[in-house]
Design a protein around this motif. Structure first.
Motif, short mmCIF file in Angstrom:
data_model
loop_
_atom_site.label_atom_id
_atom_site.label_comp_id
_atom_site.label_asym_id
_atom_site.label_seq_id
_atom_site.Cartn_x
_atom_site.Cartn_y
_atom_site.Cartn_z
N PRO A 190 -8.49 1.69 1.97
CA PRO A 190 -7.58 2.04 3.06
C PRO A 190 -8.05 1.39 4.37
O PRO A 190 -9.23 1.43 4.69
CB PRO A 190 -7.68 3.57 3.14
CG PRO A 190 -8.88 3.96 2.37
CD PRO A 190 -9.15 2.86 1.38
N GLY A 191 -7.12 0.78 5.07
CA GLY A 191 -7.47 0.16 6.35
C GLY A 191 -8.49 -0.97 6.23
O GLY A 191 -9.23 -1.22 7.17
N GLU B 177 1.89 4.78 0.37
CA GLU B 177 1.50 6.00 1.08
C GLU B 177 2.68 6.44 1.91
O GLU B 177 3.65 5.68 2.06
CB GLU B 177 0.28 5.68 1.96
CG GLU B 177 0.47 4.41 2.77
CD GLU B 177 -0.82 3.84 3.38
OE1 GLU B 177 -1.71 3.45 2.62
OE2 GLU B 177 -0.91 3.81 4.62
N ASP C 195 0.88 -1.17 0.00
CA ASP C 195 0.00 0.00 0.00
C ASP C 195 0.92 1.22 0.00
O ASP C 195 1.67 1.43 0.97
CB ASP C 195 -0.91 0.00 1.23
CG ASP C 195 -1.85 -1.20 1.24
OD1 ASP C 195 -1.92 -1.92 0.22
OD2 ASP C 195 -2.51 -1.43 2.27
N HIS D 142 -7.09 8.29 1.39
CA HIS D 142 -6.94 7.37 2.53
C HIS D 142 -8.01 7.53 3.60
O HIS D 142 -7.77 7.34 4.79
CB HIS D 142 -5.56 7.51 3.18
CG HIS D 142 -5.04 6.20 3.72
ND1 HIS D 142 -5.05 5.89 5.06
CD2 HIS D 142 -4.54 5.12 3.09
CE1 HIS D 142 -4.55 4.66 5.22
NE2 HIS D 142 -4.24 4.18 4.04
N HIS E 269 3.92 -1.46 3.68
CA HIS E 269 3.95 -0.04 3.34
C HIS E 269 5.40 0.42 3.31
O HIS E 269 6.23 -0.15 4.04
CB HIS E 269 3.24 0.81 4.41
CG HIS E 269 1.89 0.32 4.79
ND1 HIS E 269 1.70 -0.67 5.72
CD2 HIS E 269 0.67 0.69 4.36
CE1 HIS E 269 0.40 -0.89 5.85
NE2 HIS E 269 -0.26 -0.09 5.03
N HIS F 207 -5.65 2.64 -4.20
CA HIS F 207 -5.79 2.52 -2.74
C HIS F 207 -6.58 3.71 -2.19
O HIS F 207 -6.33 4.15 -1.08
CB HIS F 207 -4.39 2.46 -2.11
CG HIS F 207 -4.36 2.14 -0.65
ND1 HIS F 207 -5.11 1.14 -0.08
CD2 HIS F 207 -3.65 2.69 0.38
CE1 HIS F 207 -4.87 1.10 1.22
NE2 HIS F 207 -4.00 2.03 1.53
ZN LIG Z 1 -3.28 2.43 3.47
#
Ligand SMILES: [Zn+2]
Length: 286
Positions: A120-121, A9, A7, A84, A220, A80
């Protein structure tokens, strides 16, 4: 089957709930993503491994060179979200606009249709399964947003499968690559991403991967950056989960990539016999 995904970010994108004026803050934070991206690229090149990269639209506009490099190296560019924000916190219109912005930002750089997505998440839950309609409208064919276990935030604890499945919802079908889970002490959790990846000793992890038919991962850039600042306002539990054992994670990661054969989602899609995977009908949640 072992699937490698990231992911993409920066260090400050660890939250999915934030005030509307967050962009000013984000634009003033230190940028730390590049060094970690180089570390990721190096491991993939050294081991000749392909991966899927779920990228924020925010990152694509701020650092288009990252998306270009991912694409030029032959890795899969996937979405993604744009900013976020937890999918379940948005109205359908907001959600659709955010994801459209992300997809457009990525496609403007690569010139290719984005087909894969992760919220996200892991924020597609029972309450917002209608997100799958939006994914379908935007041409997303492969989703990796389901975390089939209880999670502090996000998570779909009664999703029945933790292997690739077809999701059916109101006449649409999407190929789902859920997070893989392991069971121990009566709990379902994952060791191939997030806090548990850093928490468990490598030999435990290796054992769990060896004994699973399907492994999904999520890493990440910040997972490999022990010097990152700590975001203000996090609970103690969250701080522990986000920053514990960061200094060891790159060594573990390299070992894992060396010890197992990972593939990206595109290749996994070609290998799966989709006629014979479980079908999960989510219509009852609408
Ligand atoms: Zn994320």
């Amino acid at each position: 089957m072992k699937i490698l995904t990231f992911d993409i970010e920066d260090w400050f994108h660890i939250i999915q709930k934030y005030p509307d004026d967050i962009l000013d803050k984000w634009d003033n934070y230190e940028v730390r993503i590049h060094h970690s991206m180089d570390m990721i690229f190096k491991v993939l090149e050294d081991n000749n491994v392909k991966a899927t990269f779920f990228i924020l639209g925010y990152i694509a506009r701020k650092h288009p060179e990252i998306v270009k490099k991912i694409h030029n190296l032959g890795y899969e560019v996937a979405a993604h979200s744009d900013m976020h924000k937890a999918a379940y916190l948005q109205s359908r219109e907001e959600y659709k606009k955010d994801l459209t912005d992300c997809i457009n930002s990525l496609e403007n750089i690569t010139g290719e249709k984005v087909l894969s997505y992760r919220a996200p998440g892991f924020s597609i839950k029972k309450q917002n399964v209608s997100a799958f309609e939006v994914l379908n409208e935007l041409g997303i064919k492969y989703d990796a947003s389901i975390f089939p276990a209880t999670r502090e935030d996000g998570g779909f604890d009664d999703f029945s499968e933790s292997t690739p499945s077809i999701i059916k919802y109101k006449g649409i079908k999407i190929k789902e690559f859920p997070m893989s889970v392991n069971t121990a002490f009566g709990r379902r959790f994952t060791v191939t991403g997030g806090g548990y990846f850093r928490f468990f000793p490598y030999r435990w992890m290796r054992n769990m991967i060896e004994n699973s038919d399907y492994t999904m991962t999520y890493f990440h850039p910040r997972d490999f950056d022990p010097k990152q600042p700590m975001l203000d306002g996090l609970s103690l539990k969250r701080k522990f989960k986000s920053y514990y054992n960061l200094s060891k994670s790159y060594i573990k990661f390299k070992q894992m990539i060396h010890d197992f054969d990972f593939i990206d989602m595109r290749s996994a899609n070609n290998l799966i016999d989709w006629e014979n995977v479980p079908i999960v009908d989510l219509s009852r949640y609408s």
